[in-house]
Design a protein around this motif. Structure first.
Motif, PDB file in Angstrom:
ATOM      1  N   PRO A  76      -7.875   1.050  -1.147  1.00 42.15           N
ATOM      2  CA  PRO A  76      -6.712   0.907  -0.260  1.00 42.15           C
ATOM      3  C   PRO A  76      -7.075   0.735   1.212  1.00 42.15           C
ATOM      4  CG  PRO A  76      -6.326   2.641  -1.880  1.00 42.15           C
ATOM      5  CD  PRO A  76      -7.760   2.218  -2.034  1.00 42.15           C
ATOM      6  N   LEU A 132       0.829  -1.208   0.000  1.00 41.38           N
ATOM      7  CA  LEU A 132       0.000   0.000   0.000  1.00 41.38           C
ATOM      8  C   LEU A 132       0.863   1.258   0.000  1.00 41.38           C
ATOM      9  CD1 LEU A 132      -2.692   1.542   0.334  1.00 41.38           C
ATOM     10  CD2 LEU A 132      -2.479   1.177   2.804  1.00 41.38           C
ATOM     11  N   ILE A 133       1.887   1.283   0.861  1.00 46.34           N
ATOM     12  CA  ILE A 133       2.768   2.452   0.937  1.00 46.34           C
ATOM     13  C   ILE A 133       3.508   2.652  -0.384  1.00 46.34           C
ATOM     14  CG2 ILE A 133       4.713   3.499   2.151  1.00 46.34           C
ATOM     15  CD1 ILE A 133       2.104   3.296   3.784  1.00 46.34           C
ATOM     16  N   GLY A 167      -7.148   0.878  -6.624  1.00 42.35           N
ATOM     17  CA  GLY A 167      -5.928   1.484  -6.093  1.00 42.35           C
ATOM     18  C   GLY A 167      -4.888   1.660  -7.184  1.00 42.35           C
ATOM     19  N   LYS A 206       2.537   1.735  -3.323  1.00 35.30           N
ATOM     20  CA  LYS A 206       1.578   2.204  -4.331  1.00 35.30           C
ATOM     21  C   LYS A 206       1.317   3.693  -4.179  1.00 35.30           C
ATOM     22  CE  LYS A 206      -0.959  -2.030  -5.414  1.00 35.30           C
ATOM     23  NZ  LYS A 206      -2.228  -2.770  -5.342  1.00 35.30           N
ATOM     24  N   TRP A 207       1.211   4.157  -2.946  1.00 30.77           N
ATOM     25  CA  TRP A 207       0.974   5.583  -2.718  1.00 30.77           C
ATOM     26  C   TRP A 207       2.176   6.428  -3.117  1.00 30.77           C
ATOM     27  CZ3 TRP A 207      -1.854   5.450   2.697  1.00 30.77           C
ATOM     28  CH2 TRP A 207      -3.215   5.189   2.476  1.00 30.77           C
ATOM     29  N   ARG A 253      -2.083  14.704   1.751  1.00 27.38           N
ATOM     30  CA  ARG A 253      -3.294  15.448   1.390  1.00 27.38           C
ATOM     31  C   ARG A 253      -3.156  16.916   1.784  1.00 27.38           C
ATOM     32  NH1 ARG A 253      -9.464  13.361   2.589  1.00 27.38           N
ATOM     33  NH2 ARG A 253     -10.530  14.925   1.304  1.00 27.38           N
ATOM     34  N   PHE A 281       2.617   5.885  -7.453  1.00 29.32           N
ATOM     35  CA  PHE A 281       1.555   6.410  -8.326  1.00 29.32           C
ATOM     36  C   PHE A 281       1.438   5.605  -9.630  1.00 29.32           C
ATOM     37  CE2 PHE A 281       1.466   9.735  -5.366  1.00 29.32           C
ATOM     38  CZ  PHE A 281       0.417  10.597  -5.633  1.00 29.32           C
ATOM     39  N   LEU A 298      -4.192  10.944  -2.664  1.00 36.50           N
ATOM     40  CA  LEU A 298      -3.799   9.548  -2.805  1.00 36.50           C
ATOM     41  C   LEU A 298      -4.946   8.659  -3.278  1.00 36.50           C
ATOM     42  CD1 LEU A 298      -1.475   9.050   0.297  1.00 36.50           C
ATOM     43  CD2 LEU A 298      -0.833   9.415  -2.076  1.00 36.50           C
ATOM     44  N   LEU A 299      -6.143   9.225  -3.356  1.00 36.68           N
ATOM     45  CA  LEU A 299      -7.290   8.475  -3.868  1.00 36.68           C
ATOM     46  C   LEU A 299      -7.632   8.889  -5.301  1.00 36.68           C
ATOM     47  CD1 LEU A 299      -9.580   8.461  -0.690  1.00 36.68           C
ATOM     48  CD2 LEU A 299      -7.905   6.749  -1.423  1.00 36.68           C
ATOM     49  N   PHE A 354      -1.269   9.425   4.601  1.00 40.67           N
ATOM     50  CA  PHE A 354      -2.359   9.866   3.723  1.00 40.67           C
ATOM     51  C   PHE A 354      -2.726  11.323   4.007  1.00 40.67           C
ATOM     52  CE2 PHE A 354      -6.949  10.549   3.253  1.00 40.67           C
ATOM     53  CZ  PHE A 354      -7.125  10.266   1.902  1.00 40.67           C
TER      54      PHE A 354
END
Length: 356
Positions: A256, A73-74, A112, A76-77, A227, A80, A233-234, A223
């Protein structure tokens, strides 16, 4: 840099198109593999089997799966990563020509970011743990020709599974080839690291709580921090809704945060279950070493967990869905580790007393 990525992505789209045109008869197989490679099957199938066959392997499976998916997850954030099914529609790479047509499937519309592949990373991490366990427990690292041949068969099977998962994720246009390759090797790295971490096997319930709190707070903090700097991130949710061929193919459990709360629920549930009196009175008793007891626990856990999985949560309210998913995941671990073994233990004891 952007041109290089566009070239890489366009090559990936060409490979997707080639697979879809030449292996269309294997469509059902690839869709099945994508479903089977979902990390939740580790919690519902592999974990109860391995926990009752060899407790340490079951515990390692949860640690590797949860920490690995959190790292995914991290990553992927941070990275991008695009997904093929929307990139092909939005890129300017085909400005002078028509973009290739790639087909979508019910498992295509992940919401995601795409890099690295969560399916490939989770599958390689879990199967690496299981393969290492078989070598250690069954083959016992022997140097005979027979054991070397068996290890060769085992690792061949491992790579056959990984190749099928990678081809599946590329075929359904959920990932580019470089994303699944990165996922496979990232998952193997996480598993190999945990081969050298021994403290997880006697971790206290406090450690499980503190680790769960860290994983959740770090992800949420990361997140919110980005932001605050204007980084959404969404951003992938809007792309998924715009370019998914069928709206019903978009599922909230692919977001996510859905995966984050599900994994933390399973992880925390394991810590709570290992600290219960039910677990100590069953698995830690002499009968806990009995193969009949272990097999009964496996055969009972699997249908019970399947029943849990069949309960569909309402996704009308996003935050309520995350909370209920978390509670459901906690129940999965508690059921597998404490409740089912305790019930089986009491039943076998009652039968023994009845015979006497």
């Amino acid at each position: 840099m952007e041109l290089d990525m566009d070239t890489l992505h366009s090559t990936g789209v060409y490979i997707i198109k080639y697979l879809q045109e030449n292996f269309i008869n294997s469509q059902d197989w690839f869709v099945f593999v994508s479903i089977a490679a979902d990390l939740k099957n580790t919690f519902l199938i592999f974990f109860p089997i391995w926990f009752h066959l060899c407790e340490s392997v079951g515990i390692k499976l949860i640690w590797v799966a949860v920490i690995g998916d959190w790292l995914n997850l991290i990553f992927k954030w941070i990275l991008f990563g695009q997904r093929p099914y929307w990139w092909v529609h939005e890129t300017l790479f085909y400005v002078n020509s028509s973009p290739p047509t790639i087909h979508q499937f019910p498992v295509t519309c992940e919401t995601g970011p795409g890099s690295p592949s969560g399916h490939a990373m989770g599958c390689s991490a879990v199967y690496y743990v299981m393969a290492s366990a078989v070598i250690s427990l069954v083959l016992q690292n022997q140097a005979t020709f027979k054991s070397r041949f068996q290890r060769w068969i085992l690792w061949t099977f491992f790579w056959v599974v990984q190749i099928n998962v990678c081809l599946s994720r590329v075929f359904v246009a959920a990932h580019f080839p470089h994303q699944v390759i990165a996922g496979v090797f990232s998952g193997m790295l996480v598993s190999e690291i945990f081969n050298h971490i021994q403290c997880i096997y006697n971790a206290s319930v406090k450690r499980y709580m503190y680790t769960s709190l860290f994983l959740c707070s770090f992800a949420l903090g990361f997140f919110l921090l980005l932001r605050a700097f204007g980084v959404d991130l969404l951003w992938t949710l809007e792309k998924a809704k715009r370019w998914c061929a069928q709206p019903e193919w978009i599922h909230i459990d692919t977001t996510p945060f859905a995966g984050l709360f599900r994994n933390i629920g399973v992880f925390l549930g394991l810590g709570l279950a290992l600290d219960t009196q039910m677990y100590r009175n069953s698995c830690r008793e002499k009968k806990g070493e009995d193969i009949t007891f272990r097999l009964c626990c496996i055969l009972t856990s699997l249908p019970v967990l399947h029943m849990f999985d069949s309960f569909q949560l309402s996704d009308n309210m996003e935050m309520l869905y995350y909370f209920l998913s978390f509670c459901k995941s906690v129940a999965v671990s508690l059921t597998t580790v404490a409740i089912v073994p305790y019930c089986v233990f009491q039943l076998l004891n009652w039968k023994e007393k009845k015979v006497l």
